[in-house]
Design a protein around this motif. Structure first.
Motif: not given
Length: 415
Positions: A316-318, A268-272, A258-266, A349-354
């Motif tokens: 999410m951004r505040r 909101v990042v959601v664990g899918s 999630l942190f990796d996706a946030a620094v790419n400019g998204y 961005q949705e990122v895979p999570i377990s």
């Protein structure tokens, strides 16, 4: 043969595939037990003797003069053997319906179906593998602290909101593990005690004494996870806000995605939980059906493409959080938090999570499908009214244009 070149060596983890056979399993497991340090863990993937494809292959092989020499063990036998050797916290599940002779592309297409079948009663007993996990005593062991901090731009930028209701067994280990793995990211940790009737509040107060960044919220009635999350959001002051449940402690390393996706400019990042790269173990089958049915209807009603936006694991951004209109008192708040930013035009961005179901030592979840299900449909109806007529409970939301879908990480089809 074991121990062989491993004589005298010891490990924290042992991972093996198709190691156990009825004729040698007792001695092999004893050797593995001796290899492990105290508190060490094992993970085995063993062929499932009830798998239909395996049975067919064996029949065809026998017809043409071949022979599979293995004498495979079923899940009950494996579980019993691990316990007899001395392992604790034995966990055994059927796993994987995607295997040869499927092509790579067919395996990609069927991965989501496999998630459903792995958790379907009766059908799951026909899976390709049996996943077996266990631990050598003692149960509690101190692990080396390993930082997963990787992005200077997020240093001390993240407020972590954790709703808690009767989580005395989980909140302490969760907070300590967050600090071990992500200390440099943490601006503050906000555990929100939702009128717990156990000693959750006392545990949180002790955590506060050890770290001034832990800033608890102690709620007054009425209860509700939606109210708890909203209260936590209101007091959060970090540039980013991460929300999660108390039962995520065993899968915390995945939060780094999630942190990796946030620094790419998204925004909101959601664990899918339902990405083709997700792993669900012991996920209640009725919850899978309800989740997939809700998301299918939501895609049709809202004319957007997404896979799983109702998980509470979100970063999410505040400024996004400040624009949310949260009205649901219960678990359906996760649908509000997931769907509103998409309709407002924020990048997601949705990122895979377990996801692993709670073990007995983690207590029981307060989620009850029949009790909370109506809230999700209420959220969807309100959003449809807002999208279609511009009125209703969410009329003050400023819906954006142009964003029609989420970005799904690592989800491209193979060529």
């Amino acid at each position: 043969s074991l121990p062989g070149p491993l004589e005298g060596r010891h490990f924290d983890f042992v991972v093996a595939i198709d190691l156990l056979d009825r004729r040698n399993c007792a001695s092999l497991l004893q050797n593995v037990y001796e290899f492990l340090n105290p508190g060490g863990e094992v993970l085995f993937y063993e062929s499932n003797p009830w798998n239909i494809v395996l049975k067919l292959r064996r029949s065809l092989s026998g017809f043409f003069g071949g022979h599979d020499p293995r004498s495979l063990l079923g899940r009950p036998q494996l579980y019993e053997l691990m316990s007899e050797v001395g392992f604790i916290r034995v966990f055994s599940v059927y796993n994987d319906f995607v295997y040869a002779p499927l092509t790579r592309r067919l395996a990609w297409l069927l991965r989501n179906l496999s998630i459903v079948l792995e958790n379907a009663p009766v059908v799951r007993t026909l899976a390709g593998s049996i996943l077996l996990h266990a631990q050598k005593p003692p149960r509690l062991v101190e692990r080396p602290k390993t930082s997963l901090f990787a992005h200077q731009q997020l240093r001390r930028a993240v407020s972590i909101v954790i709703p808690c209701h009767n989580e005395k067994m989980n909140i302490g280990p969760l907070v300590m593990r967050l600090r071990d793995l992500f200390d440099e990211y943490i601006h503050e940790i906000i555990p929100v005690d939702d009128n717990s009737t156990d000693s959750t509040a006392e545990v949180i107060r002790k955590l506060t004494e050890a770290d001034t960044r832990i800033k608890p919220v102690f709620r007054s009635p009425p209860n509700g996870v939606g109210r708890a999350i909203a209260d936590g959001y209101r007091v959060a002051t970090g540039r980013y806000i991460l929300s999660m449940d108390c039962d995520f402690q065993h899968l915390l390393p995945e939060v780094r995605d999630l942190f990796d996706a946030a620094v790419n400019g998204y925004d909101v990042v959601v664990g899918s939980r339902f990405s083709r790269h997700s792993v669900l173990l012991n996920y209640p089958f009725q919850k899978i059906i309800a989740n997939r049915g809700f998301h299918l209807l939501a895609r049709l009603v809202l004319l957007r493409r997404f896979r799983d936006l109702t998980n509470n694991l979100k970063l999410m951004r505040r400024e996004v959080v400040e624009k949310l209109e949260l009205m649901e008192p219960g678990f359906a708040v996760n649908a509000e938090i997931g769907l509103q930013p998409l309709l407002m035009g924020y990048s997601i961005q949705e990122v895979p999570i377990s996801w692993i179901n709670r073990t007995p030592d983690m207590g029981a979840s307060s989620f009850r499908l029949m009790r909370v299900g109506s809230g999700y449909w209420r959220v969807l109806y309100r959003l449809w009214v807002k999208c279609t007529f511009g009125v209703g409970a969410y009329k003050s939301l400023a819906f954006g244009k142009g964003v029609r879908h989420t970005r799904r990480a690592q989800d491209a089809a193979p060529h």
